[in-house]
Design an enzyme around this catalytic site. Sequence first.
Site, PDB file in Angstrom:
ATOM      1  N   HIS A  81     -32.976  10.790 -10.303  1.00 14.38           N
ATOM      2  CA  HIS A  81     -32.189  10.370 -11.465  1.00 14.38           C
ATOM      3  C   HIS A  81     -30.806  10.999 -11.372  1.00 14.38           C
ATOM      4  CE1 HIS A  81     -31.663   8.742 -15.486  1.00 14.38           C
ATOM      5  NE2 HIS A  81     -30.897   9.798 -15.693  1.00 14.38           N
ATOM      6  N   ASP A 160     -36.590   8.198 -27.565  1.00  9.38           N
ATOM      7  CA  ASP A 160     -35.343   8.409 -26.810  1.00  9.38           C
ATOM      8  C   ASP A 160     -34.476   7.159 -26.846  1.00  9.38           C
ATOM      9  OD1 ASP A 160     -33.495   9.519 -24.710  1.00  9.38           O
ATOM     10  OD2 ASP A 160     -34.274   7.755 -23.677  1.00  9.38           O
ATOM     11  N   ARG A 167     -26.829   8.123 -30.412  1.00  8.67           N
ATOM     12  CA  ARG A 167     -25.912   9.110 -29.822  1.00  8.67           C
ATOM     13  C   ARG A 167     -24.675   8.407 -29.296  1.00  8.67           C
ATOM     14  NH1 ARG A 167     -29.200  11.504 -25.342  1.00  8.67           N
ATOM     15  NH2 ARG A 167     -27.292  12.587 -24.815  1.00  8.67           N
ATOM     16  N   SER A 182     -33.400  13.793 -23.078  1.00 10.80           N
ATOM     17  CA  SER A 182     -33.396  12.334 -22.952  1.00 10.80           C
ATOM     18  C   SER A 182     -33.847  11.921 -21.547  1.00 10.80           C
ATOM     19  CB  SER A 182     -31.979  11.833 -23.252  1.00 10.80           C
ATOM     20  OG  SER A 182     -31.808  10.511 -22.849  1.00 10.80           O
ATOM     21  N   LYS A 186     -37.997  10.427 -20.234  1.00  9.25           N
ATOM     22  CA  LYS A 186     -38.226   9.146 -19.535  1.00  9.25           C
ATOM     23  C   LYS A 186     -38.820   9.386 -18.155  1.00  9.25           C
ATOM     24  CE  LYS A 186     -33.925   7.696 -20.116  1.00  9.25           C
ATOM     25  NZ  LYS A 186     -33.119   8.121 -21.245  1.00  9.25           N
TER      26      LYS A 186
HETATM   27  N1  URA Z   1     -28.793   9.397 -19.283  1.00 13.01           N
HETATM   28  C1  URA Z   1     -29.820   9.413 -20.159  1.00 13.01           C
HETATM   29  O1  URA Z   1     -30.851   8.795 -19.947  1.00 13.01           O
HETATM   30  N2  URA Z   1     -29.682  10.143 -21.279  1.00 13.01           N
HETATM   31  C2  URA Z   1     -28.579  10.863 -21.543  1.00 13.01           C
HETATM   32  O2  URA Z   1     -28.532  11.505 -22.565  1.00 13.01           O
HETATM   33  C3  URA Z   1     -27.496  10.827 -20.626  1.00 13.01           C
HETATM   34  C4  URA Z   1     -27.632  10.088 -19.487  1.00 13.01           C
END
Ligand code: URA
Length: 442
Positions: A81, A160, A167, A182, A186
Site C-alpha cells: 500500500h 473507514d 475527512r 484508515s 482496510k
Molecule cells: N489512504 C487511505 O486509505 N486513507 C488515508 O487516510 C490516506 C490515504
Amino acid sequence: MTLRDLIARKRDGGALTDAEWTFVARGVAVGTFPDYQVSALLMACFIRGMDAAETAGLTAAMLRSGRTLGLSHLPARVDKHSTGGVGDKVSLVLAPLVAACGVAVPMISGRGLGHTGGTLDKLESIPGFRTRLTIEEAERQVARIGCVMMGQTSEIAPADRKLYALRDATATVPAMPLIAASIMSKKLAEDLTGLVLDIKTGAGAFLTALDDEIALARRMVELGESHGCPVVAILSRMDSPLGRECGNANEVEEAVAVLRGGGPSDVRELSVRLGAEMLVLGRADNDVAAATRRIEAALASGAALERFRELVVAQGGDPAVCDTPWRVLPQPAFREAYRARRDGIVHRVDALAIGRGITALGGGRATMEDALDYAAGFSVCVAPGHTVRRGDVLAEVLCEDQGWMGAGVAALDEAIVIGDAPIAVPPLLSHRVTASGVERLD
Ligand code: URA
C-alpha cells in the site's frame, strides 16, 4: 455514552477507550450519527492528536465494522500500500508480478483524490475492467490466479469508508493517526500474512516532514504486528512524479512497459524493491537479494506480464492492453509539447503541481463524485538534474479540449524550475522501517 460527550473529551485533549471507538465506528457504519457530529470529532482528533492506544482502538473498531476476506487456505497473502503519489503506477506492476513469483496478492486499492492518483481509476481506463467485485468473487479469483485488484466494498471497513469521505470534505485527511488507522483497517481486512508500505516523502506526499513520515511508518508497523501481520515500510521520495506518465490511461501504458521488462528506471527500481520485500514477507525467499533476482527474472521472462493478462481477463478487461496498449486505452484529443525557455539544469519537477494540473485537465478528482477523463494528464520527459537546452521538449500536456491546454501549461510553469547550478538528486529510497527499527537505505 453519547457522541457529544466523546467529542467534548477529545476537544479537551482526552482519549477515547477501545469500547468508545467501537461505539463510534459502529454508529458511523450504520449511519446513526449526523455528519456534523462525526466531523467535529474528526476535527478534534486532527487538532489534539491520538496516541498509539487510541489509533489501535480506532483501527480495530473500523476493521470490525465490516467483513474480512477469507484466504487462510493460502499460506502466504501479501499486499503493498502506498500513502499516495503522482505518477505512481507501481501497484499495477506489483500485484501480477508478485503473484507470478508464487505469493498471493489480494489488493484493495483506492481512487485518486486531491493531487494523488488512484489505482482503481487507472485500472478502469482499461475498457471493460471491473474493480467492483464482491468479497466472494475476490476470494475465488485469488485462489485461481493468485491476485485480485479491487475497490473497497461497502462490506470492507465501512466505517473507514464514511470517515474518509468526511475527512476529505473537512480537511482532516493529513493527520498521522487517522491515516494510519484508515489504511491499516482496510489492509487488515484482506486477511494478510504480510504487508509492505510505500510511505511517500517530500513535497508531493500527504505528510511532508520526515519525522512525521517515520512516525507514520512506525505506527503502521506496530498496528500490523499487533494483528499478527508483519509490516515492512519503505520511505520513497515523492518530490517529483514517479516515471514519465502522469494521469490514468498513460500510466497503465507505462506499467505495461515495466511488466514487459522496460519502463523508466525509477518505476522499475521501486517496483523491484517493494516486490522483493513482498516475497520475503511471503517466505518465497529468505532475503531481499534472492527475492530481487526472482522478481527481475519474472519481469524478464514475461511471466509477470502474462499474469497481468490473466488478471485483466478475469476482471473483464481487454487483454490487448498487454500487447498494444495505445490501441486499447483512451487517447487524448490534444497533445501539446511544453518546451524549455532557457538553457540550464532542471532543479525541480514538482509532483504537487503536476498532480493538481492533472485534476485541472479532468484526469483527477476534486470531489469523490467527479467523473474522470482517463486520457488527460502529462507526459514528463525531464527529471531533476537533467541538463536542458532552450527549446527542448520538457513535457507534453494531454487533454480532451483545446480550451484546457492553458491550465496544463500553467501547471507545468509552476512545476518545472530550471536553474544554473548543478544539483544533488537524493536517492529514491531513503529508509526502511520494521518492528526491529529504522534503517537508512540512502
Ligand atoms: N489512504 C487511505 O486509505 N486513507 C488515508 O487516510 C490516506 C490515504
